[in-house]
Design an enzyme around this catalytic site. Structure first.
Site, PDB file in Angstrom:
ATOM      1  N   TYR A 218     -10.326  -4.855  10.747  1.00 42.02           N
ATOM      2  CA  TYR A 218      -8.868  -4.996  10.648  1.00 42.02           C
ATOM      3  C   TYR A 218      -8.391  -6.297  11.294  1.00 42.02           C
ATOM      4  CZ  TYR A 218      -3.889  -3.957  10.986  1.00 42.02           C
ATOM      5  OH  TYR A 218      -2.519  -4.020  10.877  1.00 42.02           O
TER       6      TYR A 218
ATOM      7  N   LYS B 168      -6.680  -9.662   9.417  1.00 43.56           N
ATOM      8  CA  LYS B 168      -5.335 -10.202   9.658  1.00 43.56           C
ATOM      9  C   LYS B 168      -5.414 -11.672  10.080  1.00 43.56           C
ATOM     10  CE  LYS B 168      -2.979  -6.575   8.502  1.00 43.56           C
ATOM     11  NZ  LYS B 168      -2.152  -6.586   7.287  1.00 43.56           N
TER      12      LYS B 168
END
Ligand SMILES: NC(=O)c1ccc[n+]([C@@H]2O[C@H](COP(=O)([O-])OP(=O)(O)OC[C@H]3O[C@@H](n4cnc5c(N)ncnc54)[C@H](OP(=O)(O)O)[C@@H]3O)[C@@H](O)[C@H]2O)c1
Length: 259
Positions: A182, A186
Site C-alpha cells: 500500500y 501511494k
C-alpha cells in the site's frame, strides 16, 4: 474551498470520481454535486454505484452512475466513450479508487499488517493493479476529454503513507505502519502525479496528489479518527483550484506534504 471561483471559470463543469460508491469517493462526489458540478460517479459494481447515485439523485443532486473498474482497461475505455458521448468533455478527474490487501488477523484475532518479507508477490501485484496502474489507465483514457476543458483538474488520491520523507522519519505519527504494498503504491501515485503534471505544465490542466488523512472507512475497518467528509475536503479543494492554483503538488488539509 473555492468552488465558486472554479465555477466562474466553467459555469457547468463535469467531474468523474472513481470508487465513488462509498467512503471518501462518495463524499467527494456529494460535495462537488452540491456545488452544482455534474458528477459521473464511477464504480466497478453497477448495482452498488447505481444505489449510491440514487441517494444523491433523490436529494436533487446532478449525478449519474457509470461502470468503471480501474483494473479493466476495456471498462475504462467504455466509460470514457460514454462520457465523451454524453458530456463531450471532462473538467475534473478524481482518481480515488484504492485498496489495501495486506492485512491478516494476529493470534489475538486482531487485524495487523503483514510484514514486508511475508507478503506474496501477488498481493503486491494486486495492490499495484488498482492503486497504481488503475490511476495511469484512467488518466490516460480521460486525458483527451480533459484537454477539451478550459480548466482541467486531475486529483490523485495518495496518502500520507506515500511520503518517503514521513515514512522514513521514526518520529512521524504513522511511522509504525509498514505496509509495503500500500505505502509504496501511494509513493508511485505521487510519481505518476509529478510525471503528468510536468507533461501538462503548459496546458490549463493542473495535476495534484491529495492526502485525506486517516479516515474511518471500509479500507481500514473504520479505524481512522477522521470522517470521510473531512477526508474528501482536500480532494474537492484540489479539484476546484482557481486558475492561479498550484500544480505538481502533494497536499493535505494543512498545506503541502513533503514528498
Ligand atoms: N481512509 C483512509 O484513512 C485513507 C487514507 C489515505 C488515503 N486513502 C485513499 O482514499 C481513497 C478512498 O479510500 P476510502 O478510505 O474511501 O476506502 P473505501 O471506503 O474502501 O473505498 C474505496 C473505493 O475504491 C473502490 N475500488 C476498489 N477497487 C476498485 C477497482 N478495481 N475499480 C473501481 N473502483 C475500485 C471501491 O469499490 P468497491 O466498493 O467496489 O470495493 C470503493 O468505492 C483510496 O485511494 C485510499 O487509498 C484513504
Amino acid at each position: 474551498m473555492n468552488i465558486s471561483t472554479y465555477r466562474q471559470l466553467i459555469p457547468s463543469p463535469v467531474a468523474l470520481v472513481t470508487g465513488a460508491n462509498k467512503g471518501i469517493g462518495f463524499e467527494i462526489s456529494r460535495i462537488l454535486a452540491e456545488s452544482g458540478i455534474f458528477v459521473w460517479m464511477a464504480g466497478r459494481d453497477s448495482a452498488r454505484i447505481k444505489e449510491a447515485t440514487a441517494s444523491l439523485k433523490k436529494a436533487g443532486l446532478p449525478v449519474d452512475a457509470i461502470s468503471l473498474d480501474v483494473t479493466d482497461p476495456q471498462s475504462v475505455e467504455s466509460a470514457a466513450q460514454h462520457v465523451q458521448t454524453v458530456s463531450g468533455a471532462l473538467d475534473i478527474l478524481v482518481n480515488n479508487a484504492g485498496i489495501v490487501n495486506e492485512r491478516r488477523l494476529n493470534k489475538a484475532g486482531e487485524p495487523e499488517v503483514i510484514p514486508p518479507s511475508q507478503i506474496e508477490l501477488n498481493t503486491l501485484r494486486q495492490t499495484y493493479e488498482t492503486n497504481v496502474f488503475g490511476v495511469f489507465t484512467v488518466t490516460k483514457a480521460f486525458l483527451s476529454l480533459l484537454r477539451k476543458s478550459p480548466a482541467g483538474r486531475i486529483v490523485n488520491m495518495s496518502s500520507g503513507l506515500g511520503s518517503l520523507t514521513q515514512r522514513s522519519d521514526p518520529n512521524w505519527a504513522y511511522s509504525v505502519v509498514n505496509a509495503l504494498a500500500y505505502c509504496s503504491s501511494k509513493t508511485a501515485v505521487n510519481g505518476i502525479t509529478v510525471a503528468f503534471a510536468k507533461e501538462l505544465k503548459d496546458t490549463p490542466i493542473k495535476v495534484n496528489a491529495a492526502d485525506p488523512g486517516y479516515c474511518a472507512t471500509d479500507l481500514n475497518g473504520h479505524s481512522g479518527p477522521r470522517t470521510p467528509t473531512q477526508g474528501a475536503e482536500i480532494a474537492v479543494r484540489l479539484a476546484t483550484l482557481p486558475e492561479d492554483g498550484p500544480t505538481c503538488g502533494y497536499f493535505d488539509e494543512n498545506g503541502p506534504v513533503p514528498w
